[in-house]
Design a protein around this motif. Structure first.
Motif, PDB file in Angstrom:
ATOM      1  N   ASN A 186       0.761  -1.246  -0.042  1.00 28.15           N
ATOM      2  CA  ASN A 186       0.079   0.064  -0.094  1.00 28.15           C
ATOM      3  C   ASN A 186       0.981   1.298   0.202  1.00 28.15           C
ATOM      4  OD1 ASN A 186      -1.912  -1.878   2.011  1.00 28.15           O
ATOM      5  ND2 ASN A 186      -2.979  -0.920  -0.038  1.00 28.15           N
ATOM      6  N   MET A 221       1.605   6.318  -2.664  1.00 29.82           N
ATOM      7  CA  MET A 221       0.739   5.246  -2.149  1.00 29.82           C
ATOM      8  C   MET A 221       0.307   4.479  -3.498  1.00 29.82           C
ATOM      9  SD  MET A 221      -3.118   5.803  -0.528  1.00 29.82           S
ATOM     10  CE  MET A 221      -3.517   7.113  -1.630  1.00 29.82           C
ATOM     11  N   LEU A 234      -2.226   2.822  -5.947  1.00 26.04           N
ATOM     12  CA  LEU A 234      -3.542   2.780  -6.330  1.00 26.04           C
ATOM     13  C   LEU A 234      -4.018   1.706  -6.774  1.00 26.04           C
ATOM     14  CD1 LEU A 234      -3.917   6.461  -7.296  1.00 26.04           C
ATOM     15  CD2 LEU A 234      -4.369   5.714  -5.085  1.00 26.04           C
ATOM     16  N   ALA A 287     -12.417   1.806  12.773  1.00 27.66           N
ATOM     17  CA  ALA A 287     -11.213   1.999  12.180  1.00 27.66           C
ATOM     18  C   ALA A 287     -10.007   2.319  13.213  1.00 27.66           C
ATOM     19  CB  ALA A 287     -11.176   3.063  11.093  1.00 27.66           C
ATOM     20  N   SER A 305     -10.549   9.330   3.561  1.00 30.06           N
ATOM     21  CA  SER A 305     -11.144   7.873   3.768  1.00 30.06           C
ATOM     22  C   SER A 305      -9.658   7.333   4.055  1.00 30.06           C
ATOM     23  CB  SER A 305     -12.077   7.472   2.946  1.00 30.06           C
ATOM     24  OG  SER A 305     -11.563   7.456   1.757  1.00 30.06           O
ATOM     25  N   ASN A 306      -8.564   7.409   3.419  1.00 29.06           N
ATOM     26  CA  ASN A 306      -7.490   6.512   3.582  1.00 29.06           C
ATOM     27  C   ASN A 306      -6.489   7.081   4.155  1.00 29.06           C
ATOM     28  OD1 ASN A 306      -8.802   5.236   0.532  1.00 29.06           O
ATOM     29  ND2 ASN A 306      -8.297   3.725   2.204  1.00 29.06           N
ATOM     30  N   ILE A 307      -6.266   8.469   3.712  1.00 28.52           N
ATOM     31  CA  ILE A 307      -4.988   9.157   4.360  1.00 28.52           C
ATOM     32  C   ILE A 307      -5.577  10.504   4.749  1.00 28.52           C
ATOM     33  CG2 ILE A 307      -2.973  10.583   3.663  1.00 28.52           C
ATOM     34  CD1 ILE A 307      -2.532   7.598   3.257  1.00 28.52           C
ATOM     35  N   MET A 328      -2.339   6.983   7.975  1.00 27.89           N
ATOM     36  CA  MET A 328      -3.184   6.125   7.222  1.00 27.89           C
ATOM     37  C   MET A 328      -4.596   5.569   8.237  1.00 27.89           C
ATOM     38  SD  MET A 328      -1.983   2.958   4.879  1.00 27.89           S
ATOM     39  CE  MET A 328      -0.883   2.068   6.128  1.00 27.89           C
ATOM     40  N   VAL A 329      -5.618   5.510   7.560  1.00 28.88           N
ATOM     41  CA  VAL A 329      -6.590   4.902   8.129  1.00 28.88           C
ATOM     42  C   VAL A 329      -6.538   3.387   7.877  1.00 28.88           C
ATOM     43  CG1 VAL A 329      -9.153   4.987   8.599  1.00 28.88           C
ATOM     44  CG2 VAL A 329      -8.000   6.831   7.777  1.00 28.88           C
ATOM     45  N   LEU A 330      -6.738   2.585   9.218  1.00 26.60           N
ATOM     46  CA  LEU A 330      -6.630   1.186   9.058  1.00 26.60           C
ATOM     47  C   LEU A 330      -8.089   0.575   9.334  1.00 26.60           C
ATOM     48  CD1 LEU A 330      -3.365   0.272  10.896  1.00 26.60           C
ATOM     49  CD2 LEU A 330      -3.673   0.393   8.337  1.00 26.60           C
ATOM     50  N   ARG A 331      -8.433  -0.349   8.357  1.00 24.77           N
ATOM     51  CA  ARG A 331      -9.769  -0.891   8.614  1.00 24.77           C
ATOM     52  C   ARG A 331      -9.400  -2.580   8.440  1.00 24.77           C
ATOM     53  NH1 ARG A 331     -10.824   3.239   5.339  1.00 24.77           N
ATOM     54  NH2 ARG A 331     -11.950   4.821   6.433  1.00 24.77           N
TER      55      ARG A 331
END
Lengths: 149, 149, 149, 149
Positions: free
Chosen positions: A112, A139, A141, D80, D111-113, D139-142
Motif C-alpha cells: 500500500n 501510495m 492505487l 477503524a 477515507s484513507n489518508i 493512514m486509516v486502517l480497517r
C-alpha cells in the motif's frame, strides 16, 4: 538480464514519462530503469533557475519526485498506479553545473505504501557533487483506471 | 498602506521574481506581497503535468517554495538574502483545475533561520480547494553579495 | 585507530549523552561513536509504547534525533555545539521486537548546516528489520557557551 | 455540545491514550478533545531533556505525534484505527518553560489518508510561545482488529 516483468515496467515507465508534460518542458531525460532504481538526467538551462541563477529548488524537487515515483512503479503490478503523498527535500549545495543526475531508489517496498529516497548530483568533469536529497512517500492505487499510467 | 520599508521589499521581490527563470517558464505570476505573506498564481497548462494530466507535484513544490522564499524576503534587511535549506510538501488533492493560488506565510521569523508555511489551492468558480501544503526552512545569508537579490 | 581529535569528540559525546535526561529515562545506550556515525541501542519496554503496544513513533524519533545529533558532533570543533532545526521521520514497520538499533550518519557536513540521515532497526535473532528513517537538519552554534555540550 | 458521535470518539481516545506507555512515562495529560482538534499538556521535567536542559526534540515529537494521531481518531469510524506513516517537525525555539501545550489539528480529512498539523507551545505567565510545529501523515486502517484502539 531483464525478465518479462522487468520489460513490462520498463515500457510502462517510458510511456508514462513521455506523458509528463513537466518533464518534457524542462528537458529531463530518463536514463536508467531497473528494479528499485530509476535515474533521470537534466542539462542546465537558464530557464530552470531561481533568482541567483542556480537550478530552482522546485525543479530539483520535480525531477527527484519523478525519479522516486518511477522507482516505485518498478515494484508494483502492471494494473496498479502510484500517487505521491508527500516528500521532503534537503538542498545541500547550490544547483550549479552543466548537467545533473537524479536517482530515485526504493527504501521500503509495500503493498500500500512505498518509501523512496532520491539523490540529486551535479555531474561534470570532476566527481559528482551531491546537491539535494529527497524522501518521498508513495501510495499504491488499484482499481482506478482513470489514473493508470 | 505600504510604508517605505514595505515598498523596499516589494520592489526587491518583484525584481528577484523576474530573475527566476523557472517561474517565467511555467507562467507563474506574483499577485500579492505584504509583510509576512506572498502569493503567486498559476494557470493550468498541459506542459506542467505529471503522467495523469494533473499539475506535477514538483511544479506545486516549485511555486510553493518561491512563495515561501519571498515571504521570508519580507522579513529581512535589504542587504541580506534567503536560501532554502529544506522543505516538505504534502499533496492532498490532485492538482486539477484552471487556476491555482500558492500562498507562503511566515510562521517563525528569525535573524538566521526563518520557517515558512505554504498552501496551494485550486481556485475556480466554487470555493478554493486545498491541494497541497509546504513547510520550509530558510537561512538568512549576509555578506554574500553574489547571492543578493 | 582513533586519533586525538576522535578521542576528543568521543569523550565529549559521552558526557553530553549522559546529560540527556530523556535518553536515561527511556534506557537508551550509546553503543558506537566514530567520525560521521553514531549508534544508540534501546531495549523494548512497555513504558515506551503507543496504543498498540509498539514502540511509540516519538520515542523512535527521539533516539534517531540523538543519534543524528551526535553524529554531527563528530564533525565540529570542540567549542561548537549542535542544534536540531528540523527532522522528518518515516515509520516503515511497527516498532516491535526486543531490541532496537538507531544509527545516525552524516550525509552532508558543513560549517553552518549539517544534514544527517538516521535509520532505526529492530534487531533480534534474525536479520535486522528497518522500522524507520530520519533526515535531520542541524545548525552549528558557536560562541553560545550556555549551549555548549 | 458533544453529540453521540463525539462522545464515542472521546471515550475511545481517552482509553487509547491511557494505553500509551510513552505518554504515561513522560507525564503527558490529555486536556482537550473535539472534532478535528486534540490537545495534550506536559510539565517540564529534567527527565525529558536534551543535553542543554531543554525539552528533548524527540519528546516534543512524541507528544505532537500523539496529539495529531488522536485528532485523526476524531475523524474516523469507531472500528477503524490510525497509523502514523511519517511526520516532519520544525524546532523553532528552545523547549524551555514550566509547562507545554501540544495541539494537533486536521488539515485534510480523508477515507484513507489524513493530514494533521501540530503546534507546540511553551505556556506560562506570559503569552504562549511557539516552540515547534509538525506535519504528519496518517493512514486509516480497517479490518485489522489487532490494531484497533
Amino acid at each position: 538480464m531483464l525478465d518479462k516483468g522487468n520489460n513490462d515496467f520498463r515500457e510502462r515507465i517510458e510511456t508514462s514519462f513521455a506523458h509528463q508534460g513537466a518533464m518534457a518542458l524542462i528537458g529531463a531525460e530518463l536514463t536508467r530503469i531497473q528494479k528499485g532504481t530509476v535515474e533521470i538526467e537534466l542539462s542546465y538551462d537558464q530557464k530552470l533557475t531561481q533568482q541567483h541563477g542556480f537550478l530552482h529548488a522546485g525543479i530539483i524537487a520535480a525531477v527527484l519526485d519523478s525519479a522516486c515515483t518511477y522507482a516505485a512503479y518498478t515494484m508494483i503490478e502492471p494494473e496498479a498506479s502510484i500517487l505521491t503523498i508527500e516528500f521532503k527535500v534537503n538542498l545541500m549545495s547550490p544547483g550549479k553545473g552543466d548537467r545533473f543526475l537524479f536517482r530515485g531508489e526504493i527504501t521500503k517496498p509495500g503493498s500500500n505504501i512505498i518509501v523512496a529516497d532520491g539523490r540529486a548530483y551535479s555531474i561534470g568533469d570532476g566527481p559528482a557533487k551531491l546537491i539535494a536529497s529527497m524522501t518521498g512517500t508513495k501510495m499504491v492505487l488499484r482499481g482506478r483506471e482513470e489514473l493508470a499510467g
